[in-house]
Design an enzyme around this catalytic site. Structure first.
Site, short mmCIF file in Angstrom:
data_model
loop_
_atom_site.label_atom_id
_atom_site.label_comp_id
_atom_site.label_asym_id
_atom_site.label_seq_id
_atom_site.Cartn_x
_atom_site.Cartn_y
_atom_site.Cartn_z
CD GLU A 1 -2.96 0.43 -0.30
OE1 GLU A 1 -3.00 1.42 -1.02
OE2 GLU A 1 -3.43 -0.67 -0.62
C1 FAD Z 1 2.67 -9.73 0.92
C2 FAD Z 1 2.32 -8.72 -0.11
C3 FAD Z 1 1.00 -8.43 -0.35
C4 FAD Z 1 0.65 -7.51 -1.35
N1 FAD Z 1 -0.66 -7.31 -1.66
C5 FAD Z 1 -0.98 -6.62 -2.79
C6 FAD Z 1 -2.32 -6.60 -3.30
O1 FAD Z 1 -3.23 -7.15 -2.70
N2 FAD Z 1 -2.55 -5.95 -4.47
C7 FAD Z 1 -1.56 -5.32 -5.17
O2 FAD Z 1 -1.84 -4.78 -6.23
N3 FAD Z 1 -0.28 -5.31 -4.71
C8 FAD Z 1 0.03 -5.95 -3.55
N4 FAD Z 1 1.33 -5.98 -3.09
C9 FAD Z 1 2.34 -5.23 -3.82
C10 FAD Z 1 2.87 -4.04 -3.03
O3 FAD Z 1 1.90 -3.03 -2.98
C11 FAD Z 1 4.19 -3.60 -3.69
O4 FAD Z 1 5.15 -4.59 -3.37
C12 FAD Z 1 4.64 -2.25 -3.21
O5 FAD Z 1 3.79 -1.25 -3.71
C13 FAD Z 1 6.07 -1.92 -3.61
O6 FAD Z 1 6.30 -2.17 -4.97
P1 FAD Z 1 7.54 -3.06 -5.41
O7 FAD Z 1 7.51 -4.31 -4.61
O8 FAD Z 1 7.52 -3.21 -6.88
O9 FAD Z 1 8.81 -2.24 -4.97
P2 FAD Z 1 9.51 -1.09 -5.84
O10 FAD Z 1 8.49 -0.15 -6.33
O11 FAD Z 1 10.42 -1.72 -6.82
O12 FAD Z 1 10.37 -0.37 -4.72
C14 FAD Z 1 11.68 -0.78 -4.31
C15 FAD Z 1 12.29 0.29 -3.43
O13 FAD Z 1 12.40 1.52 -4.14
C16 FAD Z 1 11.74 2.57 -3.47
N5 FAD Z 1 11.11 3.44 -4.45
C17 FAD Z 1 10.45 3.09 -5.58
N6 FAD Z 1 9.99 4.18 -6.21
C18 FAD Z 1 10.34 5.24 -5.47
C19 FAD Z 1 10.14 6.65 -5.57
N7 FAD Z 1 9.44 7.18 -6.56
N8 FAD Z 1 10.64 7.44 -4.58
C20 FAD Z 1 11.32 6.93 -3.54
N9 FAD Z 1 11.55 5.61 -3.40
C21 FAD Z 1 11.05 4.77 -4.34
C22 FAD Z 1 10.72 1.90 -2.57
O14 FAD Z 1 10.41 2.70 -1.44
C23 FAD Z 1 11.44 0.60 -2.19
O15 FAD Z 1 12.28 0.85 -1.09
C24 FAD Z 1 1.68 -6.85 -2.08
C25 FAD Z 1 3.02 -7.12 -1.78
C26 FAD Z 1 3.35 -8.06 -0.85
C27 FAD Z 1 4.80 -8.38 -0.64
#
Ligand code: FAD
Length: 595
Positions: free
Chosen positions: A434
């Protein structure tokens, strides 16, 4: 292993004394929320949490949800617990009567949600995601979609999901690639979604996926994303689940925590989907719902912190180790100053976080229901400002508290059987999904502060100034310390806001480099504000000899502890925000790697 106790005394205190339940109950439609009714609801919810959900928390974690051939089986006992949850009417609690809900304020639903999550976070995620999907349909769905889906979802017979994330689109949903091709009255949806909470399970008759996808002629980026309802089972003419849609669960993830909550990889192959609202507005709809979803995840921080604290406290009272510094006798570890310090850090931060979350929930109610447009606007601005703080600061605090819980247990905390480790593992996701803490902090600095040149936050700083005058009237020395620490916190926020507003256009990297420390500063200052309010109320109750005197005197001590051990960090955080940015950006990528 110690079991969960609902912290009803503190909840009632926060609801009634800090969040103003009485005022909330005067809002149109909330007349049912009398103190007696709310007390009865909390009592019932606590029984459900303690008797049904808590006993499944550890076993659910150990067993985990299992995937086989596209089907997911939740751990033993979950199905029965979900049946009881539905039969008792809990899913309908936070929704308006017009859609089959019970029409209770967000404030009351918040206290119930805290208990369900404390007792079993994995279980609570299914309702949490369903609520998000229901909100989306209520706000943006056509009458036909509402008629087809809402009643069963509000009743909990069908659950909901949020299908946003794709392998290349996490924090940045502009990169979503799933396709939606129009066909008659519906669309055919294709693509892969990952990390979908409760994307597949055996708890309910149908699963209503809300899916972000692009139509063929959609523009690039965020302006070309649409939102679709994609049910697991298509509906028959009589509205009941019929043929299986082409939405499949390809696997579920093996995770650090929340093992009982299935996190699904979903594959859509020409699955039948129905447009929610208008084409290309999907992300805007998601933003409308985001306050609710981010708030709920912030509340998970309170819930886990409370549970971790209770477990650590029970252990600290039993574990005999080391000698009392004064009497020289072997004592339970709770007698050691350092263990008490850790327990107080856990207790005070949990109480501060709960108070802030509930106060924001009450503001959501006012923003939603007040008959005064001006009041609605003011409260909505406060909610918008505080949502990233509730999500970001409270979940980070939940992690810190869960980690302290392991530390209080010593080696036994690192061993799974005590349950302390599970809280730390479960808490870890809350700062990620989220919107990560970095994303929340960016939202706070960019959209909530810089975009409006700090107007709302400056209003809040003025409110802290007015509150300072009330604190000044107290003769209690603890409250005077709280007052000076809170004033220093407000001053630190003020300095940072000036820095951010003055820097963001000229040097955005500098403004955003300190975003997470600034978010923490906002959190501890807002938490300190609530603890100071609590202490002032407690002082009055003590002087009038009203209510539970031990509770109120503990509240003042806890607030004083928070001021000295947490809020006291505010000036240092202001240094980090205003002076620490240059070094953040200075190293080259190669220098990062240099040994
Ligand atoms: C157990 C679990 C349940 C989940 N449930 C759902 C769900 O029900 N539905 C759904 O759609 N998704 C779900 N998610 C996905 C979750 O919302 C994403 O994992 C999350 O939004 C982060 O995206 P990412 O994993 O691609 O990380 P990335 O976006 O790749 O981020 C990696 C790092 O980079 C940083 N970063 C990235 N962009 C920026 C920026 N612009 N500025 C500063 N820092 C940045 C982040 O803070 C993080 O530290 C779930 C994930 C997990 C692990």
């Amino acid at each position: 292993m110690s079991s969960y106790t609902a912290p009803l005394k503190d909840m009632q205190f926060v609801l009634n004394e800090l969040a103003g339940l009485e005022e909330v109950a005067k809002l149109p439609g909330y007349q049912e929320a009398t103190p007696e009714t709310v007390a009865a609801i909390l009592e019932e919810a606590s029984k459900f949490a303690i008797e049904v959900l808590d006993p499944l928390n550890y076993s659910g974690d150990q067993e985990g949800s299992k995937w086989s051939d596209g089907k997911v089986t939740t751990p033993k006992g979950f199905k029965e617990a979900y049946r009881q949850y539905v039969e008792a009417g809990w899913p309908a609690l936070p929704f308006e009567e017009a859609v089959g809900g019970q029409g209770l304020p967000k404030l009351v639903a918040t206290a119930v949600e805290e208990m369900l999550t404390s007792s079993n976070m994995s279980f609570s995620l299914c309702p949490l995601l369903t609520q998000g999907a229901i909100h989306a349909l209520i706000l943006c769905g056509s009458d036909a979609l509402k008629k087809a889906y809402l009643e069963n979802m509000v009743a909990g017979r069908w659950t909901g999901t949020m299908n946003l994330t794709e392998p290349q689109a996490g924090s940045d949903l502009a990169l979503v690639r799933s396709r939606a091709v129009p066909k008659g009255d519906h669309y055919l949806i294709s693509g892969q979604k990952i990390f979908i909470t409760y994307g597949e399970h055996d708890l309910a008759e149908n699963i209503v996926h809300l899916v972000l996808a692009r139509t063929p002629d959609a523009p690039e980026g965020v302006k070309g994303i649409s939102l679709f309802v994609v049910p697991k089972f298509l509906l028959k003419p009589d509205g009941t689940p019929g043929e299986r849609n082409r939405a499949k669960c390809a696997s579920i993830e093996h995770k650090l925590g929340i093992h009982a909550s299935p996190t699904a990889v979903m594959v859509f192959e020409d699955a039948v989907g129905y447009l929610v609202g208008e084409e290309n507005k999907g992300l805007a709809y998601m933003f409308v719902m985001m306050n609710a979803a981010r708030f709920s995840v912030g509340l998970e921080g309170v819930s886990i912190a409370e549970r971790a604290f209770q477990r650590a406290l029970a252990y600290a009272k039993e574990r005999l180790q080391g000698k009392d510094l004064v009497q020289g006798k072997t004592v339970p570890i709770i007698r050691h100053p350092d263990v008490r310090r850790m327990l107080m850090l856990m207790k005070s931060q949990t109480e501060a976080a709960r108070a802030l979350a509930y106060v924001v929930a009450a503001s959501m109610d006012v923003a939603h229901k007040s008959s005064s447009k001006e009041e609605q606007k003011r409260h909505q601005a406060f909610v918008d400002l505080m949502i990233p703080v509730v999500k970001g600061w409270i979940t980070e605090t939940g992690n810190e508290v869960a980690s302290l819980g392991v530390q209080v247990h010593g080696g036994m905390g690192f061993i799974e059987e005590t349950g302390a480790a599970q809280h730390l593992r479960d808490a870890r996701i809350t700062t990620i999904y989220e919107g990560t803490t970095g994303i929340q902090a960016g939202d706070l600095v960019g959209r909530k502060i810089a975009r409006e040149a700090g107007a709302t936050v400056k209003g809040w700083i003025s409110e802290l100034g007015r509150f300072d005058l009330e604190l000044a009237k107290s003769a209690n020395p603890d409250i005077q310390v709280l007052r000076s620490r809170l004033a220093a916190g407000a001053q630190a926020v003020q300095e940072c806001v000036e820095f951010i507003v003055g820097t963001v256009t000229r040097d955005p990297n500098a403004a955003f480099a300190g975003a997470v420390p600034f978010l923490k500063l906002m959190g501890i200052t807002a938490g300190g504000w609530q603890m100071a309010r609590a202490a002032l109320i407690a002082e009055k109750k003590l002087s009038k000899k009203e209510g539970d005197q031990s509770f109120y005197s503990a509240k003042i001590v806890t607030a004083r502890f928070f001021a000295d051990h947490v809020l006291s960090q505010a000036p240092g955080l202001a240094v980090t925000v205003t002076q620490g940015s240059a070094a953040v950006m200075a190293l080259t990528d190669e220098q990062f790697l240099a040994a």
